[in-house]
Design a protein around this motif. Structure first.
Motif, short mmCIF file in Angstrom:
data_model
loop_
_atom_site.label_atom_id
_atom_site.label_comp_id
_atom_site.label_asym_id
_atom_site.label_seq_id
_atom_site.Cartn_x
_atom_site.Cartn_y
_atom_site.Cartn_z
N GLU A 325 0.84 -1.22 0.00
CA GLU A 325 0.00 0.00 0.00
C GLU A 325 0.87 1.25 0.00
OE1 GLU A 325 -0.34 -1.48 4.36
OE2 GLU A 325 0.22 -2.23 2.40
N ILE A 326 2.06 1.17 0.62
CA ILE A 326 2.98 2.32 0.62
C ILE A 326 3.50 2.53 -0.80
CG2 ILE A 326 5.22 3.18 1.49
CD1 ILE A 326 3.24 3.17 3.74
N GLN A 327 3.90 1.42 -1.42
CA GLN A 327 4.41 1.53 -2.79
C GLN A 327 3.36 2.14 -3.71
OE1 GLN A 327 5.71 -2.33 -4.14
NE2 GLN A 327 7.29 -2.47 -2.58
N ASN A 328 2.11 1.67 -3.58
CA ASN A 328 1.02 2.19 -4.43
C ASN A 328 0.78 3.66 -4.19
OD1 ASN A 328 0.68 -0.29 -5.57
ND2 ASN A 328 -1.01 -0.92 -4.22
N LYS A 329 0.80 4.02 -2.89
CA LYS A 329 0.55 5.43 -2.54
C LYS A 329 1.65 6.32 -3.13
CE LYS A 329 -1.94 8.44 -0.23
NZ LYS A 329 -3.32 8.70 -0.64
N ILE A 330 2.89 5.86 -3.03
CA ILE A 330 4.01 6.65 -3.58
C ILE A 330 3.84 6.81 -5.09
CG2 ILE A 330 6.51 6.61 -4.03
CD1 ILE A 330 6.87 5.39 -1.24
N ASP A 331 3.48 5.71 -5.76
CA ASP A 331 3.27 5.77 -7.22
C ASP A 331 2.18 6.77 -7.58
OD1 ASP A 331 5.20 3.91 -7.61
OD2 ASP A 331 3.84 2.20 -7.87
N GLN A 332 1.17 6.80 -6.73
CA GLN A 332 0.03 7.68 -6.98
C GLN A 332 0.40 9.15 -6.72
OE1 GLN A 332 -3.01 6.55 -4.14
NE2 GLN A 332 -4.07 8.48 -4.49
N LEU A 333 1.29 9.37 -5.73
CA LEU A 333 1.63 10.75 -5.35
C LEU A 333 2.71 11.38 -6.23
CD1 LEU A 333 1.57 10.32 -1.47
CD2 LEU A 333 0.05 11.81 -2.79
N LEU A 334 3.60 10.56 -6.77
CA LEU A 334 4.73 11.10 -7.54
C LEU A 334 4.30 12.05 -8.67
CD1 LEU A 334 7.40 8.23 -7.75
CD2 LEU A 334 7.65 10.48 -6.70
N PRO A 335 3.29 11.69 -9.51
CA PRO A 335 2.89 12.62 -10.56
C PRO A 335 2.36 13.93 -10.00
CG PRO A 335 1.82 10.46 -10.83
CD PRO A 335 2.56 10.41 -9.55
N LEU A 336 1.69 13.84 -8.83
CA LEU A 336 1.14 15.07 -8.23
C LEU A 336 2.26 16.00 -7.77
CD1 LEU A 336 -1.79 13.51 -6.11
CD2 LEU A 336 -1.84 14.42 -8.44
N ILE A 337 3.35 15.38 -7.26
CA ILE A 337 4.50 16.20 -6.84
C ILE A 337 5.11 16.85 -8.08
CG2 ILE A 337 6.83 16.13 -5.81
CD1 ILE A 337 5.84 13.68 -4.19
N LEU A 338 5.24 16.05 -9.14
CA LEU A 338 5.88 16.56 -10.36
C LEU A 338 5.04 17.65 -11.03
CD1 LEU A 338 7.27 13.22 -11.85
CD2 LEU A 338 8.54 15.05 -10.73
N SER A 339 3.73 17.55 -10.93
CA SER A 339 2.89 18.57 -11.56
C SER A 339 2.72 19.78 -10.65
CB SER A 339 1.52 17.98 -11.91
OG SER A 339 0.85 17.65 -10.71
N GLY A 340 3.26 19.71 -9.45
CA GLY A 340 3.20 20.86 -8.55
C GLY A 340 1.88 21.02 -7.83
N SER A 341 1.03 19.98 -7.89
CA SER A 341 -0.27 20.14 -7.23
C SER A 341 -0.22 19.73 -5.75
CB SER A 341 -1.36 19.38 -7.99
OG SER A 341 -0.91 18.14 -8.41
N ILE A 342 0.91 19.28 -5.32
CA ILE A 342 1.06 18.93 -3.89
C ILE A 342 2.54 19.16 -3.53
CG2 ILE A 342 1.50 16.47 -4.36
CD1 ILE A 342 -0.12 15.78 -1.89
N THR A 343 2.82 19.57 -2.30
CA THR A 343 4.23 19.75 -1.94
C THR A 343 4.81 18.39 -1.52
OG1 THR A 343 3.95 20.09 0.43
CG2 THR A 343 3.69 22.05 -0.99
N PRO A 344 6.11 18.22 -1.63
CA PRO A 344 6.72 16.95 -1.23
C PRO A 344 6.42 16.62 0.23
CG PRO A 344 8.31 18.31 -2.40
CD PRO A 344 7.09 19.15 -2.20
N TYR A 345 6.30 17.65 1.08
CA TYR A 345 6.04 17.40 2.50
C TYR A 345 4.62 16.86 2.70
CZ TYR A 345 10.15 20.30 2.75
OH TYR A 345 11.40 20.81 2.56
#
Ligand code: GDP
Length: 357
Positions: A325-345
């Motif tokens: 579930e951690i791996q899936n969550k990371i996969d899901q969040l990475l594009p959001l970080i790259l598009s700037g819609s969420i901060t890395p923190y």
């Protein structure tokens, strides 16, 4: 036309000739008898080299069942361990490490010492079991009944090799070895790993080659308890003496060691067995001095604490990142970080929140 399924090509599996079940019926395939934890411990503490070798193989095994036995064996051997001098030896390839260990090992075993040589080579895919694989390495020492040479475990990361080597040290000590050499075969980070498991760290160097050429980083020189300039023979005697003076001056600029030890610089010739006794004397002096002022034990204690924290750190990370579930969550969040819609923190906190549930 011949259909492909009836046409014999090399790509088809042929039935072949039936083999007799046993070519030589008198030859019984020898299967090693499984040993119990008690067999291992008794064998090791009784100084049985074959059992020691098998126990180290067990330590190096990735099979969970082997690991369970290995950990029990280590635990039972711990009370018998700790009584050796652990020496780390490093230097660039070609500096003469194996020639030096051969000569040094012959010198100390002649004094009745029992010597174990372990190697750290995280890149050992290249040189699988290089110490024994390459027959010319330490030929004399390999045949010496007071010496035990074990190549680096292969196919592991540096952390893995370091851990297995630390565990092998415990077993070698329980088997009664007085001196343990840990040799770095690879160059790079392995020096730090070796330094974290030895009492004395010896840096072999060459005259005439710049420090950069020798791949020696300042940090490695700072870790050294002695600098030994090898190959001080023939035409190289004078350059070696000059290098000695140069390194002595360089060391004066380094911060003093906390244990009060003045790092000596000396020359030797491993091939001519010259001044090898001097190096051994330096190590004996170091042992005496640091045992007297308490730094010998303090260093070992600090190493244990460091290993403890490193292990917690490794296990936590491993367990964390291995969760699906951690791996899936990371996969899901990475594009959001790259598009700037969420901060890395914010993304990190979302992952942690998942872990806390
Ligand atoms: P390692 O890669 O650091 O283990 O180095 P080796 O022990 O394999 O030695 C590399 C080469 O240097 C070999 O050809 C050795 O014979 C040579 N060598 C090692 N020690 C000495 C020495 O004291 N004097 C001279 N002249 N050659 C040496």
């Amino acid at each position: 036309m011949v259909s492909s399924d009836t046409f014999d090509t090399a790509l088809n599996v042929q039935e072949g000739i039936e083999q007799p079940t046993q070519v030589n019926p008198f030859l019984q395939k020898k299967r090693k008898k499984e040993l119990s934890v008690a067999d291992y411990v008794n064998g090791i503490t009784g100084g049985d080299r074959v059992i020691l070798s098998r126990a180290i193989t067990l330590i190096e095994s990735v099979k969970p069942a082997h690991q369970v036995i290995a950990q029990e064996v280590i635990e039972k051997c711990l009370p018998y361990s700790g009584h050796s001098v652990r020496i780390g030896i490093t230097g660039v390839p070609g500096v003469g490490k194996s020639t030096f260990i051969e000569s040094f090992g012959t010198h100390i075993t002649a004094q009745g010492k029992q010597l174990a040589v372990l190697a750290i080579d995280p890149s050992s895919e290249r040189s699988k079991g290089s110490i024994l694989g390459d027959k010319t390495r330490m030929e004399q020492l390999s045949a010496n009944p007071r010496a035990f040479i074990r190549p680096s475990p292969s196919g592991l990361t540096l952390g893995g090799v370091a851990r297995k080597t630390r565990e092998s040290i415990i077993l070698c000590e329980a088997a009664g070895f007085d001196v343990i050499i840990v040799e770095t075969v690879g160059v790079g980070q392995s020096e730090t790993a070796v330094n974290s498991m030895v009492d004395f760290f010896l840096l072999l160097m060459l005259a005439g080659a710049g420090d950069e050429l020798q791949g020696i980083k300042r940090g490695i020189m700072e870790m050294a308890d002695a600098l030994v300039i090898n190959k001080a023979d023939g035409d190289n005697v004078r350059p070696s003496e000059l290098a000695k003076t140069r390194y002595q001056s360089a060391l004066r600029l380094f911060p003093k060691q906390e244990n009060g030890w003045e790092v000596p610089v000396t020359t030797c010739s491993a091939i001519e067995n010259h001044a090898i006794d001097k190096v051994w004397q330096i190590i004996c002096d170091f042992e005496k001095e640091t045992k007297n002022n308490g730094f010998f034990d303090r260093n070992r204690n600090e190493q244990h604490v460091k290993i403890f924290y490193d292990w917690i750190d490794f296990t936590l990370k491993n367990n964390f990142f291995n969760k699906l579930e951690i791996q899936n969550k990371i996969d899901q969040l990475l594009p959001l970080i790259l598009s700037g819609s969420i901060t890395p923190y914010q993304a990190g906190n979302q992952v942690f929140a998942l872990n806390d549930n």
